[in-house]
Design an enzyme around this catalytic site. Structure first.
Site, short mmCIF file in Angstrom:
data_model
loop_
_atom_site.label_atom_id
_atom_site.label_comp_id
_atom_site.label_asym_id
_atom_site.label_seq_id
_atom_site.Cartn_x
_atom_site.Cartn_y
_atom_site.Cartn_z
CD1 TRP A 101 0.22 -11.31 -2.02
CD2 TRP A 101 -1.28 -9.99 -3.07
NE1 TRP A 101 0.91 -10.36 -2.73
CE2 TRP A 101 0.02 -9.55 -3.38
CE3 TRP A 101 -2.38 -9.32 -3.62
CZ2 TRP A 101 0.26 -8.45 -4.21
CZ3 TRP A 101 -2.14 -8.23 -4.44
CH2 TRP A 101 -0.83 -7.81 -4.74
CB CYS A 149 2.66 -3.89 5.86
SG CYS A 149 2.11 -4.66 4.31
CD GLU A 161 1.75 -13.07 5.99
OE1 GLU A 161 1.44 -12.96 4.79
OE2 GLU A 161 1.15 -12.49 6.91
NE ARG A 182 4.93 -0.60 4.73
CZ ARG A 182 5.71 0.15 5.47
NH1 ARG A 182 5.42 1.41 5.65
NH2 ARG A 182 6.80 -0.37 6.03
N1 ARG Z 1 0.40 -13.17 9.42
C1 ARG Z 1 -1.02 -13.22 9.37
C2 ARG Z 1 -1.48 -14.65 9.04
O1 ARG Z 1 -0.66 -15.51 8.89
C3 ARG Z 1 -1.60 -12.28 8.34
C4 ARG Z 1 -1.13 -10.84 8.42
C5 ARG Z 1 -1.39 -10.03 7.17
N2 ARG Z 1 -0.69 -10.62 6.06
C6 ARG Z 1 -0.80 -10.23 4.77
N3 ARG Z 1 -0.13 -10.90 3.86
N4 ARG Z 1 -1.54 -9.20 4.42
O2 ARG Z 1 -2.63 -14.93 8.90
#
Ligand code: ARG
Length: 383
Positions: A253, A79, A258, A82
């Protein structure tokens, strides 16, 4: 930390294990070293040992649970986000074991975390595993997942990653909308040994979504792309001081990449780059025109722009890289090691533009932590 013997799944099923006393001791010691005012660790350790001797497990105090959950985040090597580990809101729902009640509390979790778009990091901790009495589990890997419907030709409508989950909920009796779409929210399934699984539809108002548009390409908005505001991982086991909480959904968030560089772009997800490249009029005849790279940048601009317009919390990979380096500095100042997995920390686009690319990280795994569902024990070696 004291070495903990590795256990294999053949040896004993996880939930029949009694709590590992060395791991419990290590956690109590850690808790007290970071809470100097909390009284004597020896007295608490004696209490824990007596409870484990009598029942095979022990109950964390509410403060131990909150601290353990926050440190599990702090120790999550994959992560990048953090820096704010202390701000995690911990919902103590350890007395809940009933699948339906748990599903309802997951909806409450989403509402609390969504917070009208100002996303808050939250974890909901449900009943732990105990000897001979496994805790409940959430079948979905995130609380919010889009269906992936398999077509006859091998193609998938929606999120290909969720094709198996979609098959599963259909086999449990879920009826997809009459007109199937690429962003149909799947129902939530909660299971417990010896109980009926619960399957509930998430209420529309518990799932905030952002329609995707682009600051300069008006045509992009008409494609109907969208994504949900809250990423809530629900298939990881939280392990604190030797106690396993198999249902402990947590969220932060989003970081834009991602969605823009993985969920929309991966060939085994929405695989949007070829279509968007053609719509942008790019020369897609060969990889060397870097058409895919160009689309990726615009798609990621669209994601950040859209969340911004909608007033929904999101971060970009440049900001988050800087924050993570700040986090590393702070952890070092606190005299702690900060394990990090380079292959997960470095963003999936423009890696070399971010500070996190240009260094090495501590690799040791620490507990408390989150582990993949279905794994047994802690990890092969605890240092
Ligand atoms: N990568 C994952 C997604 O696209 C989520 C993983 C956790 N990500 C976060 N920003 N807490 O759904």
């Amino acid at each position: 930390m004291a070495p903990v013997p590795a256990r294999t799944s053949e040896a004993i099923p996880l939930h029949t294990n009694t709590v590992d006393l060395a791991e419990a001791d290590d956690f109590i010691r850690l808790y007290h070293s970071e809470h100097p005012g909390a009284g004597s660790p020896q007295r608490r350790m004696a209490e824990v040992r007596a409870e484990v001797a009598a029942t095979g497990t022990y109950r964390h105090t509410a403060d131990e649970l909150a601290f353990g959950a926050r440190v599990a985040w702090r120790n999550s090597a994959r992560c990048i986000g953090r820096l704010y580990w202390r701000s995690l809101k911990v919902r103590d729902l350890r007395d809940l074991r009933d699948p339906k009640e748990i599903a309802d509390e997951c909806v409450a979790h989403l509402r609390l975390a969504t917070n009208g778009g100002k996303v808050r990091p939250v974890i909901s901790v449900f009943a732990p595993d105990a000897p001979g009495r496994p805790g409940p589990r959430i079948r979905n890997d995130q609380l919010i997942r889009y269906a992936g419907y398999r077509g006859e030709d091998g193609g998938v409508l929606g999120d290909r990653r969720n094709a198996e989950l979609t098959d599963h909920v259909i086999s449990l009796g879920w009826r997809p909308p009459v007109t199937r779409g690429p962003f149909d929210v799947l129902p939530l399934v909660v299971e417990r040994e010896g109980a009926e699984p619960a399957m509930i539809e998430l209420p529309r108002d518990a799932v905030l979504e952002v329609p995707i548009s682009h600051p300069e390409y008006p045509w992009l908005a008409s494609l109907g792309l969208r994504w949900h505001a809250v990423p809530a991982i629900s298939d990881m086991r939280l392990r604190i001081g030797g106690v396993d909480y198999p249902a402990a959904p947590f969220n932060g968030w989003y970081m834009g990449t991602e969605i823009g560089a993985r969920n929309f772009a991966d060939t085994d997800r929405y695989d949007l780059l070829p279509y968007l490249g053609r719509r942008m009029g790019l020369d897609t005849s060969g990889v060397r025109t870097l058409w895919r790279d160009r689309v990726l940048v615009e798609l990621n601009r669209a994601v950040l722009h859209s969340f911004g317009e909608a007033g929904v919390t999101i971060t970009d990979h440049h900001t988050e890289s800087d924050r993570f380096l700040t986090h590393l500095r702070k952890e070092e100042e606190a005299g702690r090691s900060c394990p990090a997995d380079w292959t997960w920390i470095v963003p999936p686009m423009s890696g070399g533009l971010t500070g996190v690319f240009h260094r090495y990280y501590d690799k040791e795994e620490l507990v408390p932590n989150f582990f993949p569902a279905g794994t047994v024990g802690v990890c092969p070696v605890i240092h």
